[in-house]
Design a protein around this motif. Structure first.
Motif, PDB file in Angstrom:
ATOM      1  N   PRO A 203       0.832  -1.214   0.000  1.00  0.00           N
ATOM      2  CA  PRO A 203       0.000   0.000   0.000  1.00  0.00           C
ATOM      3  C   PRO A 203       0.860   1.254   0.000  1.00  0.00           C
ATOM      4  O   PRO A 203       1.927   1.299   0.614  1.00  0.00           O
ATOM      5  CB  PRO A 203      -0.797  -0.128   1.303  1.00  0.00           C
ATOM      6  CG  PRO A 203       0.079  -0.962   2.198  1.00  0.00           C
ATOM      7  CD  PRO A 203       0.764  -1.942   1.283  1.00  0.00           C
ATOM      8  N   LYS A 204       0.404   2.268  -0.715  1.00  0.00           N
ATOM      9  CA  LYS A 204       1.134   3.533  -0.814  1.00  0.00           C
ATOM     10  C   LYS A 204       0.134   4.677  -0.827  1.00  0.00           C
ATOM     11  O   LYS A 204      -0.792   4.699  -1.653  1.00  0.00           O
ATOM     12  CB  LYS A 204       1.961   3.562  -2.116  1.00  0.00           C
ATOM     13  CG  LYS A 204       2.899   4.753  -2.224  1.00  0.00           C
ATOM     14  CD  LYS A 204       4.069   4.589  -1.275  1.00  0.00           C
ATOM     15  CE  LYS A 204       5.029   5.775  -1.338  1.00  0.00           C
ATOM     16  NZ  LYS A 204       6.121   5.645  -0.357  1.00  0.00           N
ATOM     17  N   TRP A 205       0.291   5.638   0.089  1.00  0.00           N
ATOM     18  CA  TRP A 205      -0.632   6.768   0.136  1.00  0.00           C
ATOM     19  C   TRP A 205      -0.632   7.520  -1.186  1.00  0.00           C
ATOM     20  O   TRP A 205       0.424   7.795  -1.762  1.00  0.00           O
ATOM     21  CB  TRP A 205      -0.257   7.722   1.260  1.00  0.00           C
ATOM     22  CG  TRP A 205      -0.581   7.213   2.638  1.00  0.00           C
ATOM     23  CD1 TRP A 205       0.295   6.901   3.635  1.00  0.00           C
ATOM     24  CD2 TRP A 205      -1.889   6.970   3.173  1.00  0.00           C
ATOM     25  NE1 TRP A 205      -0.375   6.468   4.748  1.00  0.00           N
ATOM     26  CE2 TRP A 205      -1.723   6.507   4.499  1.00  0.00           C
ATOM     27  CE3 TRP A 205      -3.185   7.091   2.659  1.00  0.00           C
ATOM     28  CZ2 TRP A 205      -2.790   6.161   5.314  1.00  0.00           C
ATOM     29  CZ3 TRP A 205      -4.255   6.749   3.477  1.00  0.00           C
ATOM     30  CH2 TRP A 205      -4.060   6.289   4.772  1.00  0.00           C
ATOM     31  N   VAL A 245       4.245  -2.600  -8.663  1.00  0.00           N
ATOM     32  CA  VAL A 245       4.173  -1.983  -7.333  1.00  0.00           C
ATOM     33  C   VAL A 245       4.378  -0.477  -7.465  1.00  0.00           C
ATOM     34  O   VAL A 245       5.255  -0.030  -8.213  1.00  0.00           O
ATOM     35  CB  VAL A 245       5.265  -2.554  -6.396  1.00  0.00           C
ATOM     36  CG1 VAL A 245       5.286  -1.791  -5.066  1.00  0.00           C
ATOM     37  CG2 VAL A 245       5.048  -4.028  -6.151  1.00  0.00           C
ATOM     38  N   VAL A 246       3.567   0.322  -6.760  1.00  0.00           N
ATOM     39  CA  VAL A 246       3.834   1.758  -6.635  1.00  0.00           C
ATOM     40  C   VAL A 246       4.857   1.944  -5.526  1.00  0.00           C
ATOM     41  O   VAL A 246       4.616   1.575  -4.370  1.00  0.00           O
ATOM     42  CB  VAL A 246       2.561   2.553  -6.291  1.00  0.00           C
ATOM     43  CG1 VAL A 246       2.906   4.016  -6.038  1.00  0.00           C
ATOM     44  CG2 VAL A 246       1.553   2.458  -7.423  1.00  0.00           C
ATOM     45  N   SER A 247       6.006   2.515  -5.847  1.00  0.00           N
ATOM     46  CA  SER A 247       7.042   2.734  -4.839  1.00  0.00           C
ATOM     47  C   SER A 247       7.094   4.173  -4.350  1.00  0.00           C
ATOM     48  O   SER A 247       7.595   4.433  -3.258  1.00  0.00           O
ATOM     49  CB  SER A 247       8.415   2.321  -5.389  1.00  0.00           C
ATOM     50  OG  SER A 247       8.722   3.055  -6.567  1.00  0.00           O
ATOM     51  N   ASP A 248       6.580   5.127  -5.144  1.00  0.00           N
ATOM     52  CA  ASP A 248       6.552   6.520  -4.685  1.00  0.00           C
ATOM     53  C   ASP A 248       5.525   7.298  -5.493  1.00  0.00           C
ATOM     54  O   ASP A 248       5.159   6.917  -6.608  1.00  0.00           O
ATOM     55  CB  ASP A 248       7.930   7.174  -4.821  1.00  0.00           C
ATOM     56  CG  ASP A 248       8.106   8.366  -3.873  1.00  0.00           C
ATOM     57  OD1 ASP A 248       7.192   8.622  -3.065  1.00  0.00           O
ATOM     58  OD2 ASP A 248       9.154   9.039  -3.949  1.00  0.00           O
ATOM     59  N   VAL A 249       5.061   8.397  -4.897  1.00  0.00           N
ATOM     60  CA  VAL A 249       4.085   9.298  -5.512  1.00  0.00           C
ATOM     61  C   VAL A 249       4.651  10.704  -5.461  1.00  0.00           C
ATOM     62  O   VAL A 249       5.203  11.125  -4.442  1.00  0.00           O
ATOM     63  CB  VAL A 249       2.732   9.244  -4.773  1.00  0.00           C
ATOM     64  CG1 VAL A 249       1.718  10.176  -5.421  1.00  0.00           C
ATOM     65  CG2 VAL A 249       2.198   7.812  -4.737  1.00  0.00           C
ATOM     66  N   LEU A 256       3.374   8.601 -10.638  1.00  0.00           N
ATOM     67  CA  LEU A 256       3.707   7.424  -9.849  1.00  0.00           C
ATOM     68  C   LEU A 256       5.019   6.825 -10.330  1.00  0.00           C
ATOM     69  O   LEU A 256       5.271   6.752 -11.530  1.00  0.00           O
ATOM     70  CB  LEU A 256       2.618   6.353  -9.977  1.00  0.00           C
ATOM     71  CG  LEU A 256       1.164   6.764  -9.755  1.00  0.00           C
ATOM     72  CD1 LEU A 256       0.255   5.553  -9.952  1.00  0.00           C
ATOM     73  CD2 LEU A 256       0.972   7.377  -8.389  1.00  0.00           C
ATOM     74  N   LEU A 257       5.846   6.417  -9.391  1.00  0.00           N
ATOM     75  CA  LEU A 257       6.997   5.587  -9.725  1.00  0.00           C
ATOM     76  C   LEU A 257       6.595   4.136  -9.512  1.00  0.00           C
ATOM     77  O   LEU A 257       6.112   3.762  -8.441  1.00  0.00           O
ATOM     78  CB  LEU A 257       8.204   5.939  -8.839  1.00  0.00           C
ATOM     79  CG  LEU A 257       8.918   7.245  -9.163  1.00  0.00           C
ATOM     80  CD1 LEU A 257      10.030   7.510  -8.163  1.00  0.00           C
ATOM     81  CD2 LEU A 257       9.484   7.234 -10.582  1.00  0.00           C
ATOM     82  N   LEU A 258       6.768   3.333 -10.553  1.00  0.00           N
ATOM     83  CA  LEU A 258       6.353   1.941 -10.519  1.00  0.00           C
ATOM     84  C   LEU A 258       7.547   1.016 -10.653  1.00  0.00           C
ATOM     85  O   LEU A 258       8.479   1.287 -11.424  1.00  0.00           O
ATOM     86  CB  LEU A 258       5.381   1.632 -11.672  1.00  0.00           C
ATOM     87  CG  LEU A 258       4.128   2.488 -11.807  1.00  0.00           C
ATOM     88  CD1 LEU A 258       3.352   2.061 -13.051  1.00  0.00           C
ATOM     89  CD2 LEU A 258       3.264   2.376 -10.563  1.00  0.00           C
ATOM     90  N   ASP A 288      15.730  -4.007 -11.357  1.00  0.00           N
ATOM     91  CA  ASP A 288      15.653  -2.647 -10.816  1.00  0.00           C
ATOM     92  C   ASP A 288      14.324  -2.522 -10.069  1.00  0.00           C
ATOM     93  O   ASP A 288      13.264  -2.811 -10.635  1.00  0.00           O
ATOM     94  CB  ASP A 288      15.693  -1.599 -11.936  1.00  0.00           C
ATOM     95  CG  ASP A 288      17.038  -1.535 -12.643  1.00  0.00           C
ATOM     96  OD1 ASP A 288      18.034  -2.021 -12.067  1.00  0.00           O
ATOM     97  OD2 ASP A 288      17.087  -1.010 -13.772  1.00  0.00           O
ATOM     98  N   VAL A 289      14.363  -2.084  -8.821  1.00  0.00           N
ATOM     99  CA  VAL A 289      13.147  -2.024  -8.007  1.00  0.00           C
ATOM    100  C   VAL A 289      13.186  -0.819  -7.059  1.00  0.00           C
ATOM    101  O   VAL A 289      14.223  -0.201  -6.847  1.00  0.00           O
ATOM    102  CB  VAL A 289      12.964  -3.308  -7.153  1.00  0.00           C
ATOM    103  CG1 VAL A 289      12.778  -4.540  -8.018  1.00  0.00           C
ATOM    104  CG2 VAL A 289      14.150  -3.499  -6.207  1.00  0.00           C
ATOM    105  N   GLY A 290      11.996  -0.510  -6.481  1.00  0.00           N
ATOM    106  CA  GLY A 290      11.892   0.365  -5.313  1.00  0.00           C
ATOM    107  C   GLY A 290      12.378   1.783  -5.495  1.00  0.00           C
ATOM    108  O   GLY A 290      13.139   2.292  -4.662  1.00  0.00           O
ATOM    109  N   ALA A 291      11.930   2.486  -6.537  1.00  0.00           N
ATOM    110  CA  ALA A 291      12.401   3.854  -6.777  1.00  0.00           C
ATOM    111  C   ALA A 291      11.697   4.865  -5.885  1.00  0.00           C
ATOM    112  O   ALA A 291      10.534   4.704  -5.524  1.00  0.00           O
ATOM    113  CB  ALA A 291      12.185   4.225  -8.243  1.00  0.00           C
ATOM    114  N   SER A 292      12.417   5.940  -5.536  1.00  0.00           N
ATOM    115  CA  SER A 292      11.863   7.081  -4.799  1.00  0.00           C
ATOM    116  C   SER A 292      12.350   8.365  -5.453  1.00  0.00           C
ATOM    117  O   SER A 292      13.503   8.445  -5.908  1.00  0.00           O
ATOM    118  CB  SER A 292      12.323   7.070  -3.334  1.00  0.00           C
ATOM    119  OG  SER A 292      11.811   5.962  -2.634  1.00  0.00           O
TER     120      SER A 292
END
Length: 429
Positions: A203-205, A245-249, A256-258, A288-292
């Motif tokens: 989950p990601k706000w 997966v959404v990793s950041d907004v 969205l970063l996916l 490559d995963v989990g970008a912010s």
């Protein structure tokens, strides 16, 4: 965050009576600052009727904990009930107490109404009083968090508004089932938002108001949804053959970063909600995963195995694919999060063939090589910055349980709050 109507949980009836001028408070704080010590606060509760007494004790205990976690006070917890009208300021002064907080509450079996009275001992007078209410007994932690925020605000201390923000938790139930919970930072308050006997993960706000969030639901293929907490309706965004997966907004909520694997291995994508445009930011045969987003959102940090092991890298969001290594510490950095020009990452600090490896958190800057260790021992994962960048929320796993950890960066303090049952799979703050 502010207490918000959409939860239907918190209705604040605020009745404030300010009886001390701001310069009175400032004068008291100047005396304390010159002493070089934290101000001492006595946290007490007022005798209540038998039906309300257990609830008063809970609110009182939670407020004590919040003020300790704040790092702004030396907290004295009074375990015996006190009288509202019998404040002996001379006795408090002789015991080097600077402030007194008294809590009262009424509980009718459903709703809670509470009152906070706050006193400046040096001036011998009440600073303010305020009334609060919530509609259900399980929501009492939210009352205490708001009281702690208000106390800090009236003393012009660094904000504690992060205490009011809700945490989204994906709780592992069984191999094919997870729940998504809404919780406070102590995990004392929990409410199940999604439980449909499916895998509901990451989950990601979706916005700073915390009224909507994204999550991945595993149907025939990974599918991204946006869920509205007010209406309890969800909107399908897109799906993928592989990981999604959404990793950041972005700060404006429009991008969205996916982490997405539409064909084989995962890469980082930027998705524009306005025009539905999907832009691939990395192209690598590995993972490559989990970008912010980092800095002014012109760059991202992400985790990649392009060195033969997971590490943290950075690239631009313009699609140029100019990838640079960001972390040169450790040999397995498998998670990272960013705030402005700072990152916190999780890195393996042991390699034991016969025991679980240790993963610890480290704070670094994108503009220097300095590294600050934040944890020591155990498995510490999924760090998340608070909105002001002053605190870190993370998951700590032990063989017995999962816990939420809070690191107060400016105070070198950390606290753990255990999940009584189940395992935390992922979180957002």
């Amino acid at each position: 965050m502010r207490f918000i109507q959409w939860v239907g949980l918190v209705v604040l009836a605020m009745v404030a009576s300010l009886k001390a001028a701001p310069n009175d408070i400032d004068a008291t704080m100047e005396i304390i600052r010159r002493s070089g010590a934290l101000p001492t606060i006595s946290v007490e509760y007022i005798q209540s009727d038998s039906k309300s007494k257990p609830m008063v004790a809970r609110v009182h205990k939670m407020l004590v904990g919040d003020l300790k976690v704040s790092g702004h006070f030396s907290v004295q917890e009074e375990t015996s009930p006190s009288n509202l009208n019998a404040l002996n300021f001379d006795k408090y002064r002789s015991n080097a107490v600077h402030f007194v907080a008294k809590v009262n509450a009424k509980y009718d079996g459903k709703a809670i109404s509470a009152q906070l009275y706050f006193y400046d001992v040096n001036k011998g007078q009440e600073i303010f009083s305020k009334r609060y209410s919530v509609g259900q007994d399980s929501h009492y932690p939210l009352l205490a968090h708001k009281m702690a925020v208000d106390i800090n605000q009236h003393l012009n201390f660094p904000s504690l508004e992060w205490m009011e923000r809700f945490v989204l938790v994906s709780k592992y139930i069984s191999p094919k089932r997870t729940q998504i919970l809404l919780a406070d930072y102590t995990l004392t308050f929990q409410s199940v938002l999604i439980d449909n006997n499916l895998l509901n993960t990451f989950p990601k706000w979706a916005n700073k108001e915390q009224t909507e969030f994204y999550y991945t639901k595993y149907l025939k293929r990974p599918t991204l949804f946006k869920y509205n907490i007010q209406s309890k309706k969800e909107e399908q965004i897109l799906n993928s053959k592989g990981m999604l997966v959404v990793s950041d907004v972005s700060k404006d909520g429009n991008k969205l970063l996916l982490t997405m694997a539409p064909t084989s291995q995962s890469d980082i994508y930027l998705y524009n909600l306005g025009n539905k445009k999907l832009t691939q930011l990395t192209r690598y045969a590995g993972i490559d995963v989990g970008a912010s987003f980092v800095g002014n959102e012109s760059k991202i940090v992400f985790v990649s195995d392009r060195l033969g092991y997971p590490n943290v890298f950075t690239t631009d969001v313009d699609g140029s694919e100019r990838v640079e290594q960001l972390v040169y510490h450790g040999n397995n950095s498998n998670a990272a999060t960013a705030f402005e020009d700072y990152i916190v990452y999780s890195s393996r600090t042991s390699s034991n063939e016969f025991a679980p490896n240790s993963f610890n958190l480290f704070l670094a800057s994108t503009k220097s090589s300095a590294i600050r260790p934040l944890t020591d021992g155990g498995i510490n994962q999924m760090p998340r910055f608070s909105k002001d960048g002053k605190s870190i929320l993370y998951i700590k796993h032990t063989p017995a349980q999962s816990s939420l950890g809070i690191i107060r960066l400016d105070y070198n303090k950390s606290y753990l709050f255990a999940l009584p049952k189940g395992k935390i799979q992922s979180l957002d703050w």
